[in-house]
Design an enzyme around this catalytic site. Structure first.
Site, PDB file in Angstrom:
ATOM      1  N   ASP A 231       3.835  -6.829   4.954  1.00 13.91           N
ATOM      2  CA  ASP A 231       4.937  -7.255   5.822  1.00 13.91           C
ATOM      3  C   ASP A 231       5.665  -8.438   5.159  1.00 13.91           C
ATOM      4  O   ASP A 231       5.069  -9.495   4.958  1.00 13.91           O
ATOM      5  CB  ASP A 231       4.342  -7.677   7.179  1.00 13.91           C
ATOM      6  CG  ASP A 231       5.399  -8.113   8.177  1.00 13.91           C
ATOM      7  OD1 ASP A 231       6.535  -8.419   7.753  1.00 13.91           O
ATOM      8  OD2 ASP A 231       5.070  -8.170   9.378  1.00 13.91           O
TER       9      ASP A 231
ATOM     10  N   ALA B 158      -7.995  -2.854 -15.956  1.00 16.92           N
ATOM     11  CA  ALA B 158      -8.229  -1.990 -17.121  1.00 16.92           C
ATOM     12  C   ALA B 158      -7.945  -0.534 -16.789  1.00 16.92           C
ATOM     13  O   ALA B 158      -7.772   0.292 -17.696  1.00 16.92           O
ATOM     14  CB  ALA B 158      -9.674  -2.135 -17.569  1.00 16.92           C
ATOM     15  N   CYS B 159      -7.876  -0.213 -15.482  1.00 16.20           N
ATOM     16  CA  CYS B 159      -7.602   1.175 -15.087  1.00 16.20           C
ATOM     17  C   CYS B 159      -6.199   1.624 -15.490  1.00 16.20           C
ATOM     18  O   CYS B 159      -5.853   2.787 -15.315  1.00 16.20           O
ATOM     19  CB  CYS B 159      -7.777   1.358 -13.582  1.00 16.20           C
ATOM     20  SG  CYS B 159      -9.491   1.272 -13.089  1.00 16.20           S
TER      21      CYS B 159
ATOM     22  N   TYR C 108      -4.396   4.390  -8.832  1.00 18.84           N
ATOM     23  CA  TYR C 108      -4.647   2.936  -8.810  1.00 18.84           C
ATOM     24  C   TYR C 108      -4.128   2.303 -10.114  1.00 18.84           C
ATOM     25  O   TYR C 108      -3.459   1.268 -10.094  1.00 18.84           O
ATOM     26  CB  TYR C 108      -6.154   2.721  -8.633  1.00 18.84           C
ATOM     27  CG  TYR C 108      -6.647   1.306  -8.811  1.00 18.84           C
ATOM     28  CD1 TYR C 108      -6.432   0.332  -7.844  1.00 18.84           C
ATOM     29  CD2 TYR C 108      -7.357   0.949  -9.962  1.00 18.84           C
ATOM     30  CE1 TYR C 108      -6.910  -0.962  -8.016  1.00 18.84           C
ATOM     31  CE2 TYR C 108      -7.840  -0.340 -10.131  1.00 18.84           C
ATOM     32  CZ  TYR C 108      -7.612  -1.288  -9.154  1.00 18.84           C
ATOM     33  OH  TYR C 108      -8.087  -2.563  -9.329  1.00 18.84           O
TER      34      TYR C 108
ATOM     35  N   LYS D  44      -0.946  -0.368 -10.809  1.00 14.13           N
ATOM     36  CA  LYS D  44      -1.136  -1.628 -11.533  1.00 14.13           C
ATOM     37  C   LYS D  44      -0.108  -1.760 -12.654  1.00 14.13           C
ATOM     38  O   LYS D  44       0.451  -2.830 -12.874  1.00 14.13           O
ATOM     39  CB  LYS D  44      -2.556  -1.702 -12.119  1.00 14.13           C
ATOM     40  CG  LYS D  44      -3.652  -1.920 -11.079  1.00 14.13           C
ATOM     41  CD  LYS D  44      -3.575  -3.305 -10.478  1.00 14.13           C
ATOM     42  CE  LYS D  44      -4.743  -3.636  -9.577  1.00 14.13           C
ATOM     43  NZ  LYS D  44      -4.510  -4.850  -8.780  1.00 14.13           N
TER      44      LYS D  44
ATOM     45  N   ASN E 269     -13.867  -4.712 -14.698  1.00 12.67           N
ATOM     46  CA  ASN E 269     -15.149  -4.722 -13.961  1.00 12.67           C
ATOM     47  C   ASN E 269     -15.757  -6.112 -13.786  1.00 12.67           C
ATOM     48  O   ASN E 269     -16.676  -6.504 -14.523  1.00 12.67           O
ATOM     49  CB  ASN E 269     -16.178  -3.828 -14.658  1.00 12.67           C
ATOM     50  CG  ASN E 269     -15.779  -2.381 -14.609  1.00 12.67           C
ATOM     51  OD1 ASN E 269     -15.404  -1.865 -13.562  1.00 12.67           O
ATOM     52  ND2 ASN E 269     -15.828  -1.729 -15.749  1.00 12.67           N
TER      53      ASN E 269
ATOM     54  N   GLN F 133     -21.646   7.567 -19.415  1.00 10.46           N
ATOM     55  CA  GLN F 133     -20.342   6.911 -19.472  1.00 10.46           C
ATOM     56  C   GLN F 133     -20.568   5.402 -19.671  1.00 10.46           C
ATOM     57  O   GLN F 133     -21.524   4.844 -19.134  1.00 10.46           O
ATOM     58  CB  GLN F 133     -19.490   7.217 -18.230  1.00 10.46           C
ATOM     59  CG  GLN F 133     -20.016   6.749 -16.895  1.00 10.46           C
ATOM     60  CD  GLN F 133     -20.983   7.725 -16.224  1.00 10.46           C
ATOM     61  OE1 GLN F 133     -21.718   8.447 -16.873  1.00 10.46           O
ATOM     62  NE2 GLN F 133     -21.024   7.703 -14.898  1.00 10.46           N
ATOM     63  N   THR F 134     -19.707   4.771 -20.465  1.00 13.43           N
ATOM     64  CA  THR F 134     -19.911   3.353 -20.810  1.00 13.43           C
ATOM     65  C   THR F 134     -18.877   2.461 -20.127  1.00 13.43           C
ATOM     66  O   THR F 134     -17.761   2.887 -19.845  1.00 13.43           O
ATOM     67  CB  THR F 134     -19.792   3.136 -22.336  1.00 13.43           C
ATOM     68  OG1 THR F 134     -18.543   3.684 -22.767  1.00 13.43           O
ATOM     69  CG2 THR F 134     -20.936   3.792 -23.082  1.00 13.43           C
ATOM     70  N   ARG F 135     -19.287   1.209 -19.907  1.00 12.97           N
ATOM     71  CA  ARG F 135     -18.398   0.204 -19.322  1.00 12.97           C
ATOM     72  C   ARG F 135     -18.849  -1.179 -19.809  1.00 12.97           C
ATOM     73  O   ARG F 135     -19.967  -1.342 -20.304  1.00 12.97           O
ATOM     74  CB  ARG F 135     -18.488   0.195 -17.785  1.00 12.97           C
ATOM     75  CG  ARG F 135     -17.956   1.409 -17.065  1.00 12.97           C
ATOM     76  CD  ARG F 135     -16.447   1.561 -17.184  1.00 12.97           C
ATOM     77  NE  ARG F 135     -15.962   2.682 -16.394  1.00 12.97           N
ATOM     78  CZ  ARG F 135     -15.947   3.952 -16.796  1.00 12.97           C
ATOM     79  NH1 ARG F 135     -16.380   4.268 -17.992  1.00 12.97           N
ATOM     80  NH2 ARG F 135     -15.466   4.899 -16.012  1.00 12.97           N
TER      81      ARG F 135
END
Ligand code: NAD
Length: 345
Positions: free
Chosen positions: A57, A128-129, A158, A162, A187, A227-229
């Site tokens: 708003d 980072a996405c 998402y 960004k 992350n 999967q890596t992060r």
């Protein structure tokens, strides 16, 4: 008057920690959030003023941005408010329209009003996405260098929002001279954040599962677990944000994350080790996942890790804390939350 900071989305995880740090530094801190209060912090620890309001708003944003003293403007504005969550929220597709609409509305209002009211500097938290999916297919060799952002191809709506909002804040800088800093978080984790309910991220989810699973039980990990992060502890994130915010030359976008890359199974094992229980990891994927949850397994990209060359080059400082240190603090805190919820014997 003291220096002033406005933390939008300060009722959330990063905003709570940031508010506390700013207050400890002697700032007058105002938090604005759609939540009635912070779930874990007592307000007096994180701000001087907590306003409940919906930043979609424009009237709320106008009021939020008004300095406590007339004819003055906030020294620092941190725009952290977003409609977001972990993989189960962002990657299933079920929340795409809300994620894009709600966060874009907030950012449109904030950029406009920050400029109109002449705030001195605005920090925008991207993610980072926003990096292209095609650079994050090989789990052992993802590319998240800032310069790899284009041609754009984020793997989620998402990430697209960004990217749009990064460009929005940078356009206000070019056209109107709004002083902005744009960072891409990778992350961020730690205590005093969402740890249950579906919006929690992987480190909190692993700690909760390890805390809840009985000795000899199984801990479920979504996907192959290969999967890596990389994960950055909240205190280092706040330090990196403030160093970036308090220099005059470099606007970003820049990564704020850790370069210590682990597989999700390794992350789960760290949590299990802190629980000191004998727990086996059970990966759930494909049809088994679909059958159990009614949607396909939302794992996101196969590999992602922060690339910190640019931050180090511009700031002359780097994050350095090993993942296990932050995971220990996080596990201890979540373990306490889990115990507190268990019915008394
Ligand atoms: P969070 O969800 O804990 O905090 C976001 C806050 O925004 C919440 O308190 C929420 O109530 C508030 N909010 C949402 N919609 C609102 C509205 N319409 N009006 C007012 N407030 C509203 O998330 P976080 O982990 O603290 O993340 C902060 C920012 O950093 C977000 O923009 C997020 O996208 C970004 N980010 C976080 C991570 C991470 O790992 N935590 C990674 C990348 C980017």
């Amino acid at each position: 008057m003291k220096k002033t900071a406005l933390v939008l989305g300060g009722g959330g995880f990063i905003g709570g920690h940031l508010g506390k740090r700013l207050k400890d530094e002697g700032f007058y801190v105002r938090i604005v959030d759609i939540k009635t209060g912070h779930e874990f912090w007592d307000h007096t620890m994180i701000c001087d003023e907590y306003l409940e309001g919906d930043l979609r708003d424009p009237r709320v944003v106008e009021k939020a941005m008004q300095h406590p003293e007339e004819a003055q403007a906030f020294d620092e504005v941190y725009q952290l408010a977003a409609d977001m969550g972990g993989a189960g929220y962002i990657f299933t597709g079920a929340n795409d329209a809300n994620v894009m609409h709600n966060s874009a509305m907030i950012n449109l209002n904030v950029a406009f009003e920050a400029n109109r009211q002449g705030v001195k500097r605005v920090f925008y938290s991207s993610s980072a996405c926003m990096y292209p999916e095609h650079n994050q297919i090989d789990p052992s060799n993802p590319n998240c260098e800032e310069s790899s952002a284009y041609p754009a191809n984020p793997d989620s709506e998402y990430g697209w929002e960004k990217l749009f909002s990064e460009r929005l804040f940078l356009a206000f800088n070019r056209n109107y001279g709004l002083d902005v800093r744009v960072a891409r978080f990778h992350n961020i984790f730690g205590p005093m954040g969402t740890w249950t309910g579906g919006k929690e991220k992987a480190p909190a989810a692993m700690c909760r599962k390890a805390a809840e699973t009985p000795n000899g039980g199984e801990l479920e990990v979504w996907g192959t677990g290969q999967q890596t992060r990389s994960f950055l502890y909240i205190d280092e994130c706040v330090e990196a944000v403030l160093r970036f915010m308090r220099q005059d030359d470099f606007k970003g976008p820049v990564n704020i994350g850790s370069e210590e890359m682990v597989t999700i199974n390794e992350l789960a094992q760290i949590a299990i080790d802190f629980s000191e229980k004998n727990i086996a990891i059970k990966n759930i994927d494909g049809e088994d996942f679909q059958e159990k949850y009614g949607f396909s397994c939302p794992v996101g990209v196969m590999g992602r890790k922060s690339d910190n060359k640019l931050y180090h080059q511009q700031m002359g400082w780097s994050v350095s804390q090993p993942l296990k240190v932050g995971m220990k603090y996080t596990f201890e805190w979540i373990n306490e939350q889990v115990k507190a919820r268990q019915p008394k014997q």
